[in-house]
Write a protein that holds these residues in place. Structure first.
Motif, mmCIF file in Angstrom:
data_model
loop_
_atom_site.group_PDB
_atom_site.id
_atom_site.type_symbol
_atom_site.label_atom_id
_atom_site.label_comp_id
_atom_site.label_asym_id
_atom_site.label_seq_id
_atom_site.Cartn_x
_atom_site.Cartn_y
_atom_site.Cartn_z
ATOM 1 N N ALA A 163 58.339 -2.999 91.934
ATOM 2 C CA ALA A 163 57.718 -1.775 92.456
ATOM 3 C C ALA A 163 58.423 -1.308 93.735
ATOM 4 C CB ALA A 163 56.227 -2.013 92.724
ATOM 5 N N ILE A 164 58.738 -2.256 94.634
ATOM 6 C CA ILE A 164 59.449 -1.884 95.867
ATOM 7 C C ILE A 164 60.790 -1.241 95.519
ATOM 8 C CG2 ILE A 164 60.593 -2.782 97.941
ATOM 9 C CD1 ILE A 164 58.384 -4.874 98.161
ATOM 10 N N ALA A 165 61.511 -1.848 94.572
ATOM 11 C CA ALA A 165 62.821 -1.305 94.186
ATOM 12 C C ALA A 165 62.679 0.098 93.600
ATOM 13 C CB ALA A 165 63.500 -2.233 93.185
ATOM 14 N N GLU A 166 61.632 0.299 92.815
ATOM 15 C CA GLU A 166 61.415 1.612 92.203
ATOM 16 C C GLU A 166 61.166 2.664 93.292
ATOM 17 O OE1 GLU A 166 61.848 1.446 89.031
ATOM 18 O OE2 GLU A 166 61.213 3.418 88.273
ATOM 19 N N PHE A 167 60.433 2.285 94.317
ATOM 20 C CA PHE A 167 60.247 3.205 95.450
ATOM 21 C C PHE A 167 61.569 3.450 96.151
ATOM 22 C CE2 PHE A 167 59.487 3.344 100.158
ATOM 23 C CZ PHE A 167 59.189 4.696 100.215
ATOM 24 N N GLU A 168 62.316 2.384 96.413
ATOM 25 C CA GLU A 168 63.582 2.543 97.140
ATOM 26 C C GLU A 168 64.545 3.467 96.398
ATOM 27 O OE1 GLU A 168 64.497 -1.274 99.807
ATOM 28 O OE2 GLU A 168 64.288 -1.798 97.697
ATOM 29 N N LYS A 169 64.490 3.427 95.072
ATOM 30 C CA LYS A 169 65.391 4.298 94.315
ATOM 31 C C LYS A 169 65.116 5.777 94.590
ATOM 32 C CE LYS A 169 65.890 0.986 90.586
ATOM 33 N NZ LYS A 169 65.257 0.646 89.289
ATOM 34 N N THR A 170 63.926 6.073 95.059
ATOM 35 C CA THR A 170 63.619 7.483 95.364
ATOM 36 C C THR A 170 64.126 7.888 96.750
ATOM 37 O OG1 THR A 170 61.465 7.082 96.427
ATOM 38 C CG2 THR A 170 61.480 7.264 94.016
ATOM 39 N N LEU A 171 64.605 6.911 97.523
ATOM 40 C CA LEU A 171 65.000 7.191 98.913
ATOM 41 C C LEU A 171 66.426 7.740 98.975
ATOM 42 C CD1 LEU A 171 63.410 4.060 100.619
ATOM 43 C CD2 LEU A 171 62.499 6.391 100.529
ATOM 44 N N VAL A 172 66.643 8.830 98.277
ATOM 45 C CA VAL A 172 67.939 9.497 98.304
ATOM 46 C C VAL A 172 67.844 10.703 99.237
ATOM 47 C CG1 VAL A 172 68.643 8.726 96.028
ATOM 48 C CG2 VAL A 172 67.284 10.807 96.256
ATOM 49 N N THR A 173 68.983 11.131 99.732
ATOM 50 C CA THR A 173 68.970 12.227 100.720
ATOM 51 C C THR A 173 69.893 13.365 100.267
ATOM 52 O OG1 THR A 173 70.754 11.200 102.017
ATOM 53 C CG2 THR A 173 68.493 10.616 102.605
ATOM 54 N N PRO A 174 69.462 14.135 99.287
ATOM 55 C CA PRO A 174 70.307 15.225 98.769
ATOM 56 C C PRO A 174 70.380 16.401 99.744
ATOM 57 C CG PRO A 174 68.149 15.270 97.706
ATOM 58 C CD PRO A 174 68.157 14.070 98.625
ATOM 59 N N ASN A 175 71.199 17.376 99.346
ATOM 60 C CA ASN A 175 71.270 18.661 100.053
ATOM 61 C C ASN A 175 71.729 18.593 101.501
ATOM 62 O OD1 ASN A 175 70.428 20.078 97.744
ATOM 63 N ND2 ASN A 175 68.291 19.531 98.167
ATOM 64 N N SER A 176 72.576 17.617 101.804
ATOM 65 C CA SER A 176 73.232 17.644 103.113
ATOM 66 C C SER A 176 74.101 18.894 103.170
ATOM 67 C CB SER A 176 74.106 16.406 103.283
ATOM 68 O OG SER A 176 75.189 16.476 102.362
ATOM 69 N N ARG A 177 74.508 19.276 104.352
ATOM 70 C CA ARG A 177 75.406 20.426 104.459
ATOM 71 C C ARG A 177 76.697 20.168 103.683
ATOM 72 N NH1 ARG A 177 77.433 22.189 109.129
ATOM 73 N NH2 ARG A 177 76.791 20.463 110.493
ATOM 74 N N PHE A 178 77.167 18.924 103.731
ATOM 75 C CA PHE A 178 78.393 18.628 102.996
ATOM 76 C C PHE A 178 78.204 18.827 101.490
ATOM 77 C CE2 PHE A 178 81.405 15.779 100.826
ATOM 78 C CZ PHE A 178 82.582 16.354 101.272
ATOM 79 N N ASP A 179 77.045 18.420 100.984
ATOM 80 C CA ASP A 179 76.798 18.590 99.548
ATOM 81 C C ASP A 179 76.684 20.064 99.186
ATOM 82 O OD1 ASP A 179 76.942 15.914 99.231
ATOM 83 O OD2 ASP A 179 74.838 15.588 98.716
ATOM 84 N N ARG A 180 76.095 20.828 100.070
ATOM 85 C CA ARG A 180 75.999 22.268 99.791
ATOM 86 C C ARG A 180 77.406 22.875 99.753
ATOM 87 N NH1 ARG A 180 71.651 22.461 103.643
ATOM 88 N NH2 ARG A 180 72.747 24.074 104.804
#
Ligand code: HEC
Ligand code: HEC
Ligand code: HEC
Ligand code: HEC
Ligand SMILES: [Ca+2]
Ligand SMILES: [Ca+2]
Ligand SMILES: [Ca+2]
Ligand SMILES: [Mg+2]
Lengths: 330, 330
Positions: A163-180
């Motif tokens: 369960a902890i790992a499943e939560f951690e998998k959601t801890l992504v940080t999209p939409n940085s300025r670089f990604d845009r």
């Protein structure tokens, strides 16, 4: 019908000239989390924030991987049970799902294998798997959640870490300025930042820091060209394999959100991003960068800060009369 | 036009028969927070969660008043800087705005006066007002927030504690089952819980635990009828006034969310709500309650759990090159 749609496609391609670029770039955008089992993620979130997984009842995963502060604790080395000084810098859990393996020396295969470590580590949470499972099993709302999700009355450490790992998998940080910028928004980066990115590639940083997480994909010697001076006794991968050739080999860390994960390196010895860039160029590439170049690369690196975790503070279910008492002072 | 509306009013009155009741009851519903200055509340929230207000960089207000766990730390006494054992049980910050004064001995007049205490307390956060202000002043996003809200370039401890207090005032827990019952929903409480409430009134608990917070309104001797046995050396209000008559006089704590604020009393000596009820009846009222009565009162007390704080985990602004480094180990 054909002509207009071909034209439309042409317009799209030219407006999104950069949208095609990621295929040719060594760094790809972070993808938003796909949440398949929201109940499991929610349970994992509660566990991540629950200090009752520690012997003292006061240390949670979030103590050392503070999701308000980029997923680490911004200390050279962490404070564990009984104020023990940890041996190594706490890496961010943000985007950790992209890591080829977990820990600086890769001794855990994945997030699930990793999560059991700190609970039972005497200088971290100082509990045991048995005690942690007993504590959770004594809490009616946890029993119910585990039953709903894992279809069993028995809480196991396997389910806890899953369960902890499943939560951690959601801890992504999209939409940085670089990604845009990668995705076609040319205004997203300044000239300086773009110059920094070109330098990051041409200088050779990208050989190790690449992929969506700008790192996390391989293990490399710290001090490849010039030895890295540190008083930290960590041996890196050699501590796991016993091989001399693995001495000072560490996981190449993600540079996503690196603006937030000071102090830098496994020993937490450098607080300024500019200093870390300078050290890297010298010890990994044998190259002395000019101050302006360092500034450009650091400016680029600061564009890697993405959207930080955004969710409601979890409410934890209360203990019951059966719950083992925390032992902060013995 | 008159008749129908009079009838409508009559219907409303009878459907809400209980809605009129609070006027006659010694306990009133908790009111939802009225947020007048959302920017100030948001700043206060960041500060409440920011461990950089502590010398070690690891202890925040939320460490000891965990808003995931009813606003306290569920330890007999707290763990402070360098793992020091605190002298007294951490009270909940939930509904603390209703307290006539702050701290067990009332030595702070209000939330704002209170908030400066722990920052500079050597066994709690172990920083100083000067250091805390310097740290915040070195963080550009904090400078900007303070400037916007307090119209000054100078961050002061006065503004820091003002913002924290403004956030704390929002930490109310309305809509408990008991409040819904008070407001007319007769189904909100079971027969046992209603019997518990009647007993809570008739036994005399309500003499001290009353008002919207079911406590927080006065100071009373702990052990009014029979001495309370404890190894905790706290003197209560006598520690402030030096008067013998104030010995063991403590603030009557709120019983809102008391299900979550174990262990109980200023020494955190009792973990079970039933035990706390039994102790209270004996030492404050000289009365030995039957087991069934204790169960009924405890059942009533558990209906006082209201809506817990519900907001997004704050994201904290990063430190700068000018920020004083945390000192966890010296
Ligand atoms: C007392 C501090 C502390 C606590 C508590 C703690 N960690 Fe860590 N964490 C660390 C440190 C230090 C490392 C690096 C250890 C190493 O590599 O040898 C680490 C490594 C990790 C990693 C690997 C990241 C990477 O890039 O390799 C993950 C994932 C992680 N922790 C998750 C968790 C979870 C989940 C919990 C709670 C169950 C937790 N941590 C509790 C300090 C802590
Ligand atoms: C040969 C591989 C390699 C190259 C080339 C390389 N790095 Fe690294 N980088 C690493 C490794 C390994 C670490 C972790 C070392 C440690 O902590 O001991 C690291 C760490 C870092 C860190 C610290 C991250 C953190 O969170 O602690 C930064 C910043 C960084 N690199 C930037 C760069 C830049 C900029 C360049 C080019 C100038 C570069 N790196 C070139 C392998 C490399
Ligand atoms: C290390 C633990 C710790 C930290 C950190 C801490 N507190 Fe407390 N807090 C306590 C304890 C213990 C008390 C009771 C002290 C007393 O009454 O003498 C208390 C009392 C209070 C009270 C009074 C509540 C009442 O019912 O009288 C408030 C409000 C409060 N704290 C808010 C804060 C804020 C705001 C911060 C951060 C600026 C903070 N606390 C940091 C442990 C802590
Ligand atoms: C004469 C005043 C008085 C009366 C009567 C009284 N109390 Fe209390 N109550 C207090 C005080 C003062 C405290 C705090 C004592 C301490 O912690 O040392 C307290 C604490 C408590 C606590 C612990 C709360 C916490 O969070 O630690 C509970 C539960 C409680 N009372 C319930 C009751 C019940 C039930 C009754 C009636 C059977 C009752 N009280 C009667 C004054 C009173
Ligand atoms: Ca770091
Ligand atoms: Ca209390
Ligand atoms: Ca308590
Ligand atoms: Mg903590």
């Amino acid at each position: 019908m054909h002509k207009p749609s071909l034209i439309a496609a042409g317009v799209l391609l030219s407006a999104n000239a950069w949208a095609a670029a990621p295929a040719n770039e060594p760094i790809q955008p972070i993808q938003p989390a796909k949440i398949e089992n929201p109940a499991k993620v929610e349970l994992g979130k509660q566990l991540f924030f629950d200090p009752r997984l520690s012997k003292s009842g006061s240390i949670s995963c979030n103590s050392c991987h503070n999701l308000s502060m980029g997923g680490s604790d911004n200390l050279p080395t962490s404070i564990g049970h009984n104020w023990q000084k940890g041996p190594i810098n706490s890496p961010t859990v943000l985007n950790a799902g992209y890591n080829v393996k977990q820990f600086w020396d890769g001794r855990a295969a994945d997030l699930k294998a990793q999560a059991g470590g700190p609970i039972a580590n005497p200088v971290e949470m100082a509990s045991s798997h048995q005690l942690a499972v007993d504590v959770l099993s004594s809490i009616p709302q946890y029993r119910e959640s585990f039953k709903q999700i894992y279809k069993t009355d028995q809480i196991t450490i396997d389910a806890v870490t899953d369960a902890i790992a499943e939560f951690e998998k959601t801890l992504v940080t999209p939409n940085s300025r670089f990604d845009r910028w990668l995705q076609g928004d040319e205004q997203a980066l300044t000239q300086t930042e773009q110059a920094g990115y070109q330098l990051f590639k041409s200088a050779g940083c990208v050989a190790c820091h690449n992929g969506p997480a700008v790192g996390g994909g391989m293990f490399m010697k710290m001090g490849l060209v010039q030895p890295y001076q540190t008083s930290n006794p960590a041996k890196g991968v050699a501590g796991v394999t016993g091989k001399d050739s693995d001495l000072n080999v560490f996981k190449v860390p993600t540079l996503r959100n690196v603006e937030l994960t000071y102090p830098y390196f496994h020993d937490g010895a450098y607080w300024k991003l500019e200093e870390a860039v300078d050290v890297m160029a010298r010890v990994q590439l044998g190259r002395q960068l000019q101050e302006q170049e360092i500034g450009q690369i650091a400016a680029f690196l600061r564009t890697l800060t993405g959207e930080q975790p955004s969710f409601k503070l979890p409410t934890l279910p209360p203990s019951s009369a059966q719950t083992a008492k925390p032992q902060p002072f013995n």
